[in-house]
Design a protein around this motif. Structure first.
Motif, mmCIF file in Angstrom:
data_model
loop_
_atom_site.group_PDB
_atom_site.id
_atom_site.type_symbol
_atom_site.label_atom_id
_atom_site.label_comp_id
_atom_site.label_asym_id
_atom_site.label_seq_id
_atom_site.Cartn_x
_atom_site.Cartn_y
_atom_site.Cartn_z
ATOM 1 N N PRO A 86 -28.167 6.156 19.298
ATOM 2 C CA PRO A 86 -27.588 5.706 18.030
ATOM 3 C C PRO A 86 -28.498 6.057 16.854
ATOM 4 O O PRO A 86 -29.695 5.811 16.891
ATOM 5 C CB PRO A 86 -27.480 4.185 18.224
ATOM 6 N N ILE A 119 -18.477 8.194 23.220
ATOM 7 C CA ILE A 119 -19.184 7.855 21.990
ATOM 8 C C ILE A 119 -18.238 8.118 20.823
ATOM 9 O O ILE A 119 -18.115 9.251 20.337
ATOM 10 C CB ILE A 119 -20.477 8.690 21.839
ATOM 11 N N ASP A 121 -18.497 7.090 17.816
ATOM 12 C CA ASP A 121 -19.153 7.094 16.512
ATOM 13 C C ASP A 121 -19.852 8.404 16.177
ATOM 14 O O ASP A 121 -20.632 8.472 15.232
ATOM 15 C CB ASP A 121 -20.175 5.950 16.422
ATOM 16 N N TRP A 163 -24.798 10.477 15.138
ATOM 17 C CA TRP A 163 -24.275 9.265 15.766
ATOM 18 C C TRP A 163 -24.367 8.171 14.716
ATOM 19 O O TRP A 163 -25.435 7.690 14.386
ATOM 20 C CB TRP A 163 -25.102 8.921 16.990
ATOM 21 N N ASP A 165 -24.596 4.864 13.156
ATOM 22 C CA ASP A 165 -25.058 3.550 13.624
ATOM 23 C C ASP A 165 -25.124 2.561 12.465
ATOM 24 O O ASP A 165 -25.863 1.584 12.511
ATOM 25 C CB ASP A 165 -26.440 3.692 14.287
ATOM 26 N N MET A 171 -18.555 1.221 17.067
ATOM 27 C CA MET A 171 -19.228 0.704 18.262
ATOM 28 C C MET A 171 -20.339 -0.268 17.840
ATOM 29 O O MET A 171 -21.101 0.017 16.918
ATOM 30 C CB MET A 171 -19.837 1.871 19.063
ATOM 31 N N ASN A 173 -23.758 -2.784 19.087
ATOM 32 C CA ASN A 173 -24.966 -2.523 19.877
ATOM 33 C C ASN A 173 -24.695 -2.570 21.380
ATOM 34 O O ASN A 173 -25.271 -1.791 22.145
ATOM 35 C CB ASN A 173 -26.068 -3.526 19.508
ATOM 36 N N ASP A 176 -23.025 0.628 22.358
ATOM 37 C CA ASP A 176 -24.017 1.709 22.320
ATOM 38 C C ASP A 176 -24.863 1.710 23.585
ATOM 39 O O ASP A 176 -25.088 2.748 24.208
ATOM 40 C CB ASP A 176 -24.932 1.545 21.095
ATOM 41 N N THR A 177 -25.332 0.519 23.970
ATOM 42 C CA THR A 177 -26.179 0.400 25.159
ATOM 43 C C THR A 177 -25.410 0.787 26.417
ATOM 44 O O THR A 177 -25.927 1.499 27.286
ATOM 45 C CB THR A 177 -26.714 -1.034 25.292
ATOM 46 N N ILE A 180 -24.984 4.581 26.814
ATOM 47 C CA ILE A 180 -26.235 5.257 27.161
ATOM 48 C C ILE A 180 -26.566 5.046 28.637
ATOM 49 O O ILE A 180 -27.019 5.957 29.327
ATOM 50 C CB ILE A 180 -27.388 4.741 26.257
#
Length: 200
Positions: A86, A119, A121, A163, A165, A171, A173, A176-177, A180
């Motif tokens: 991010p 993803i 974003d 990306w 953020d 999205m 947090n 995002d996690t 990943i």
């Protein structure tokens, strides 16, 4: 006897007439044969080449490129170079090689997000044409259009993305996690490019 007298008196003249007549026949044959050669001869011309390569792959008779385009992640103060996370920013290049093309042509490049992308974003932040010579980043709208003259052999289109953020990102947090941890290779952007010969 009359003929002999005529030959003695006008022999040289008659001989000249025969020689002259023979020359006319000879020249006429040569003229006709030259005309005939030109009429029947084949003209040989070199056809213009049309062999465009994109990222070192020939595009003739292909719908898609067989090799993926590998992006470069620039890195920031908080994100290592070569890492997608991010807030990361990156770019990739589309290189048009027209060294085997003998006509001027145009290109039209459209970019679109992959549906159901993990993803959501990833956003396009712009593009640059020939970044080695030009650092101006243009905002991407609907397409990237350009014309390539006969004497230009290489065009590099650099696409910038990031990306997002920020607070307005779709999205959070947790999402995002999750992406990943659970996704190893994610396609980001579809690139569709078309070429047309420029005609007067």
């Amino acid at each position: 006897m009359v003929v002999m007298k005529l030959l003695k008196k006008y022999g040289h003249f008659i001989l000249l007439v025969f020689i002259f007549f023979g020359m006319i026949v000879f020249l006429s044959q040569n003229t006709l044969s030259k005309y005939r050669d030109e009429f029947d001869g084949l003209t040989s011309v070199q056809l213009a080449r049309w062999n465009i390569k994109v990222n070192n792959q020939e595009i003739a008779n292909q719908d898609t490129l067989t090799a993926d385009i590998t992006p470069t992640f620039e890195g920031t103060d908080t994100i290592a170079e070569g890492v997608l996370a991010p807030g990361a920013k990156g770019y990739y290049d589309i290189v048009i090689d027209s060294s085997e093309v003998d006509v001027a042509f145009s290109y039209r490049l459209t970019l679109s997000r992959v549906e159901d992308e993990a993803i959501s974003d990833i956003v396009l932040s712009g593009y640059t044409i020939n970044p080695e010579e030009n650092t101006e980043v243009v905002t991407y709208a609907d397409e990237i259009y350009g014309e390539v003259p006969v004497d230009q052999n290489l065009i590099t289109i650099r696409i910038y993305f990031e990306w997002n953020d920020s607070d307005d990102a779709s999205m959070d947090n947790e999402a995002d996690t999750d992406v990943i941890i659970n996704h190893t290779s994610v396609p980001i952007i579809n690139n569709k490019i078309g070429f047309n010969q420029i005609k007067n």
